[in-house]
Design a protein around this motif. Sequence first.
Motif, PDB file in Angstrom:
ATOM      1  N   TYR A 137       1.045  -1.392   0.001  1.00  0.00           N
ATOM      2  CA  TYR A 137      -0.010  -0.005   0.064  1.00  0.00           C
ATOM      3  C   TYR A 137       0.870   1.144   0.027  1.00  0.00           C
ATOM      4  CZ  TYR A 137      -4.338   2.533   1.389  1.00  0.00           C
ATOM      5  OH  TYR A 137      -5.463   3.243   1.125  1.00  0.00           O
ATOM      6  N   GLY A 138       1.324   1.854  -1.114  1.00  0.00           N
ATOM      7  CA  GLY A 138       2.158   2.924  -1.396  1.00  0.00           C
ATOM      8  C   GLY A 138       3.318   2.493  -1.957  1.00  0.00           C
ATOM      9  N   ILE A 139       3.564   2.756  -3.225  1.00  0.00           N
ATOM     10  CA  ILE A 139       4.847   2.094  -3.862  1.00  0.00           C
ATOM     11  C   ILE A 139       5.844   3.607  -4.350  1.00  0.00           C
ATOM     12  CG2 ILE A 139       5.457   0.535  -5.698  1.00  0.00           C
ATOM     13  CD1 ILE A 139       2.405   0.155  -5.982  1.00  0.00           C
ATOM     14  N   GLY A 140       5.974   4.576  -3.208  1.00  0.00           N
ATOM     15  CA  GLY A 140       7.104   5.280  -3.477  1.00  0.00           C
ATOM     16  C   GLY A 140       8.546   4.885  -3.218  1.00  0.00           C
ATOM     17  N   PRO A 141       9.681   5.548  -3.207  1.00  0.00           N
ATOM     18  CA  PRO A 141      10.797   4.876  -3.240  1.00  0.00           C
ATOM     19  C   PRO A 141      10.821   3.787  -1.812  1.00  0.00           C
ATOM     20  CG  PRO A 141      10.861   7.474  -2.980  1.00  0.00           C
ATOM     21  CD  PRO A 141       9.542   7.074  -2.773  1.00  0.00           C
ATOM     22  N   ILE A 142      10.262   4.393  -0.576  1.00  0.00           N
ATOM     23  CA  ILE A 142      10.310   3.351   0.410  1.00  0.00           C
ATOM     24  C   ILE A 142       9.578   2.187   0.267  1.00  0.00           C
ATOM     25  CG2 ILE A 142       9.920   3.000   3.117  1.00  0.00           C
ATOM     26  CD1 ILE A 142      12.458   4.622   2.559  1.00  0.00           C
ATOM     27  N   GLY A 143       8.165   2.211  -0.301  1.00  0.00           N
ATOM     28  CA  GLY A 143       7.615   1.239  -0.536  1.00  0.00           C
ATOM     29  C   GLY A 143       8.125   0.246  -1.654  1.00  0.00           C
TER      30      GLY A 143
ATOM     31  N   GLN B 174      11.113  -5.044  -2.748  1.00  0.00           N
ATOM     32  CA  GLN B 174      12.171  -5.677  -2.975  1.00  0.00           C
ATOM     33  C   GLN B 174      12.560  -6.560  -1.811  1.00  0.00           C
ATOM     34  OE1 GLN B 174      15.140  -2.885  -4.356  1.00  0.00           O
ATOM     35  NE2 GLN B 174      13.449  -1.876  -5.707  1.00  0.00           N
ATOM     36  N   ALA B 175      12.608  -5.895  -0.867  1.00  0.00           N
ATOM     37  CA  ALA B 175      13.083  -6.963   0.315  1.00  0.00           C
ATOM     38  C   ALA B 175      12.145  -7.965   0.932  1.00  0.00           C
ATOM     39  CB  ALA B 175      13.102  -5.754   1.736  1.00  0.00           C
ATOM     40  N   ALA B 176      10.800  -7.651   0.930  1.00  0.00           N
ATOM     41  CA  ALA B 176       9.638  -8.846   1.172  1.00  0.00           C
ATOM     42  C   ALA B 176       9.838 -10.009   0.288  1.00  0.00           C
ATOM     43  CB  ALA B 176       8.533  -8.051   1.383  1.00  0.00           C
ATOM     44  N   ASN B 177       9.869  -9.523  -1.171  1.00  0.00           N
ATOM     45  CA  ASN B 177      10.071 -10.422  -2.236  1.00  0.00           C
ATOM     46  C   ASN B 177      11.315 -11.596  -2.066  1.00  0.00           C
ATOM     47  OD1 ASN B 177       9.115 -11.657  -4.892  1.00  0.00           O
ATOM     48  ND2 ASN B 177      11.384 -10.954  -5.472  1.00  0.00           N
ATOM     49  N   ARG B 178      12.359 -11.019  -1.504  1.00  0.00           N
ATOM     50  CA  ARG B 178      13.557 -11.835  -1.403  1.00  0.00           C
ATOM     51  C   ARG B 178      13.396 -12.631   0.029  1.00  0.00           C
ATOM     52  NH1 ARG B 178      19.439  -9.314  -1.830  1.00  0.00           N
ATOM     53  NH2 ARG B 178      18.407  -7.664  -1.072  1.00  0.00           N
ATOM     54  N   THR B 179      12.505 -12.287   0.854  1.00  0.00           N
ATOM     55  CA  THR B 179      12.110 -13.231   1.973  1.00  0.00           C
ATOM     56  C   THR B 179      11.234 -14.325   1.818  1.00  0.00           C
ATOM     57  OG1 THR B 179      10.435 -11.942   3.007  1.00  0.00           O
ATOM     58  CG2 THR B 179      12.693 -11.299   3.586  1.00  0.00           C
TER      59      THR B 179
ATOM     60  N   ALA C 183      14.289  -3.327   5.276  1.00  0.00           N
ATOM     61  CA  ALA C 183      14.539  -4.419   5.816  1.00  0.00           C
ATOM     62  C   ALA C 183      13.718  -4.829   7.363  1.00  0.00           C
ATOM     63  CB  ALA C 183      16.175  -5.000   6.163  1.00  0.00           C
ATOM     64  N   VAL C 184      13.799  -3.865   8.078  1.00  0.00           N
ATOM     65  CA  VAL C 184      12.862  -3.990   9.219  1.00  0.00           C
ATOM     66  C   VAL C 184      11.554  -4.513   8.986  1.00  0.00           C
ATOM     67  CG1 VAL C 184      12.189  -2.894  11.328  1.00  0.00           C
ATOM     68  CG2 VAL C 184      14.475  -2.320  10.685  1.00  0.00           C
ATOM     69  N   VAL C 185      10.984  -3.727   8.033  1.00  0.00           N
ATOM     70  CA  VAL C 185       9.516  -4.150   7.633  1.00  0.00           C
ATOM     71  C   VAL C 185       9.297  -5.350   7.343  1.00  0.00           C
ATOM     72  CG1 VAL C 185       7.671  -3.573   6.042  1.00  0.00           C
ATOM     73  CG2 VAL C 185       8.999  -1.716   7.180  1.00  0.00           C
ATOM     74  N   ALA C 186      10.505  -5.927   6.442  1.00  0.00           N
ATOM     75  CA  ALA C 186      10.304  -7.361   5.856  1.00  0.00           C
ATOM     76  C   ALA C 186      10.474  -8.353   6.978  1.00  0.00           C
ATOM     77  CB  ALA C 186      11.048  -7.574   4.765  1.00  0.00           C
TER      78      ALA C 186
ATOM     79  N   GLY D 275       5.683  -5.463  -9.690  1.00  0.00           N
ATOM     80  CA  GLY D 275       7.171  -5.769  -9.840  1.00  0.00           C
ATOM     81  C   GLY D 275       7.905  -4.656 -10.685  1.00  0.00           C
ATOM     82  N   GLU D 276       7.185  -4.178 -11.816  1.00  0.00           N
ATOM     83  CA  GLU D 276       7.647  -3.326 -12.523  1.00  0.00           C
ATOM     84  C   GLU D 276       7.862  -1.864 -11.999  1.00  0.00           C
ATOM     85  OE1 GLU D 276       5.966  -0.744 -16.412  1.00  0.00           O
ATOM     86  OE2 GLU D 276       5.579  -3.027 -16.304  1.00  0.00           O
ATOM     87  N   VAL D 277       6.815  -1.405 -11.294  1.00  0.00           N
ATOM     88  CA  VAL D 277       6.726  -0.326 -10.582  1.00  0.00           C
ATOM     89  C   VAL D 277       7.812  -0.164  -9.619  1.00  0.00           C
ATOM     90  CG1 VAL D 277       5.208   1.235  -8.998  1.00  0.00           C
ATOM     91  CG2 VAL D 277       4.350   0.122 -11.036  1.00  0.00           C
ATOM     92  N   ALA D 278       8.015  -1.306  -8.867  1.00  0.00           N
ATOM     93  CA  ALA D 278       8.776  -1.109  -7.715  1.00  0.00           C
ATOM     94  C   ALA D 278      10.106  -1.551  -8.010  1.00  0.00           C
ATOM     95  CB  ALA D 278       8.363  -2.405  -6.682  1.00  0.00           C
TER      96      ALA D 278
END
Lengths: 332, 332
Positions: B11-17, B22-27, B302-305, B47-50
């Motif tokens: 929810y929200g795909i700015g720089p942090i989103g 990326q981080a969550a996808n990796r986990t 990383a903390v979020v994921a 995936g493209e937007v992020a």
Amino acid sequence: MTDEPLTAVQYGIGPIGSRIVQAANRTGVEFVGAVDVDPEKVGDDLGEVAGLGESLDVTVTDDAADALAADPDVVFHSTVSSVEAAAPQLTEALEAGANVVSTTEELSYPWWSNATVAEELDAVAREHAGTVLGTGINPGFVMDAMPAVLSTPMATVESVHVERVQNASERRRPLQEKVGAGVTEETFEAEIATEAGHVGSTESVAMLADALDFDLDEIEESIEPVVADDRVETEYVTAEAGDVAGIRQVAHGYVDDEAVVTLDLQMYVGAEDPHDRVEFEGEPDVAVAVEGGYHGDVSTSAVVANVAPTVVDADPGLATMTDVATSYSRHR
Amino acid sequence: MTDEPLTAVQYGIGPIGSRIVQAANRTGVEFVGAVDVDPEKVGDDLGEVAGLGESLDVTVTDDAADALAADPDVVFHSTVSSVEAAAPQLTEALEAGANVVSTTEELSYPWWSNATVAEELDAVAREHAGTVLGTGINPGFVMDAMPAVLSTPMATVESVHVERVQNASERRRPLQEKVGAGVTEETFEAEIATEAGHVGSTESVAMLADALDFDLDEIEESIEPVVADDRVETEYVTAEAGDVAGIRQVAHGYVDDEAVVTLDLQMYVGAEDPHDRVEFEGEPDVAVAVEGGYHGDVSTSAVVANVAPTVVDADPGLATMTDVATSYSRHR
């Protein structure tokens, strides 16, 4: 979490147990019973035996069932290092309906080396809706739970290396003798290496690996002497240059022959830069240093007292410090 | 904890989103929906937007209800700093049955400055058996949850001082401009001081004070310029000697006019020794340094994921990082 003080039984009133009584008393814990097998302590007041300088109106007994009949919220257990030896005591406390915080080193993460005992304790705890935790500064915090927390802001962890260097010069005579300060290397190999080892390194490796999601194939430990470069004289011993100054104990956790977890514990007289240091390789690399290192004696009792409220509120079962380490509200 | 992958909505795909994706996808998190109001992003693949470099088979929508209909385990929320502004979005996610991990700074500990919103969110979360957490590297870890953990081996804590010094030279142009690098002190006072402030200092003070059992009377924040001693030139700006190099933001938590919690955040170009440093006065004193400091951009995602699995398993309600910080099993 309520504002009612926790009630506690102290099980084992040696040097560490006494410090636990002092630390917990300061956080407002109310002691309702005390157990020790030493005839010199039985019948005396817990406050007196624990060096509190005041009475706690609690008489030390050698009959655990008698003390546990007071129905404490938590039992502070500090008797032995072996989880197998501690298990009957822990089981009795859990069956009495108490939660348990113990300094039994092998209890900090018994799933690797003592899985059967771990499963039995977990089952007993669940059956009686209690939580049992093994903790302390090491094992329990500085080489396992703390590094796990410090990895939280990392996207990936490839490996972790923890170094704890303690200056034995500032410690008591038995500790200096235990690590072999002042003996020759030959004497160290013959008499010290087999006896001096810190208990809990394997447990710390396994706990930290679990938290970091490393599926270890093997854990290996080694002990070697630290040799004095120069003469070191303490209040109790003298190590000439070339003599043993203390021990270095290294534990590795391996995945596919690669050491992904390394714990390097050094305790020797004349250590000039005592510290705790955690280094991660990963994205990104992270290095954290505790200047001077956490104090060995104060810290274990503080950890025990500080995590007690969380353990009382935790889900039933055999817990580890990576389950509960931060979820506490400190009682000052 | 099961071995099933967590399902998530971004929810929200700015720089942090984008970094969270990326981080969550990796986990191993499986994305099942994505929300953003930007018409440039709506209709495109997450995936493209992020910037993931691959499709996630998830189409970005501006209709949150539509995305939430996929019934995710967790919503990663990254839209605004204000908890009041975020509350309707968080509420909708909770009402849809999801847990929420958000980078809304004021959500990290809203009980001090936004108690009414905190109570409402807590009630909604409990009603729908979900957990909602505000987190990141700061607020969320380095100046609040991490110091709380590091105090575990202390018998008493009298005061805590946390210093975070970041070198803005290595950051993006907007960050350098935001902290006023290269402007005069007059311009700083007129244009920067009111806008440049880090959001979350008050929340970090309140969270850390709560964990350390300080009953604060007041929290005060101040912002001042860091002035360049020597000329500093970055890729984007130049600060002559005497110009502003960046900001220093200090927050104090007081008990009886004594500052028991001090958080000192400095971000300026040309900072030669970036670091995070925690100093406690107490029994015993403890000082811990993160060499170089945790990385600002990588760490929040990383903390979020990394905390997501713990949040999914946590007790319902509005959580804080001192409730959940270590209780996670990392998914690499």
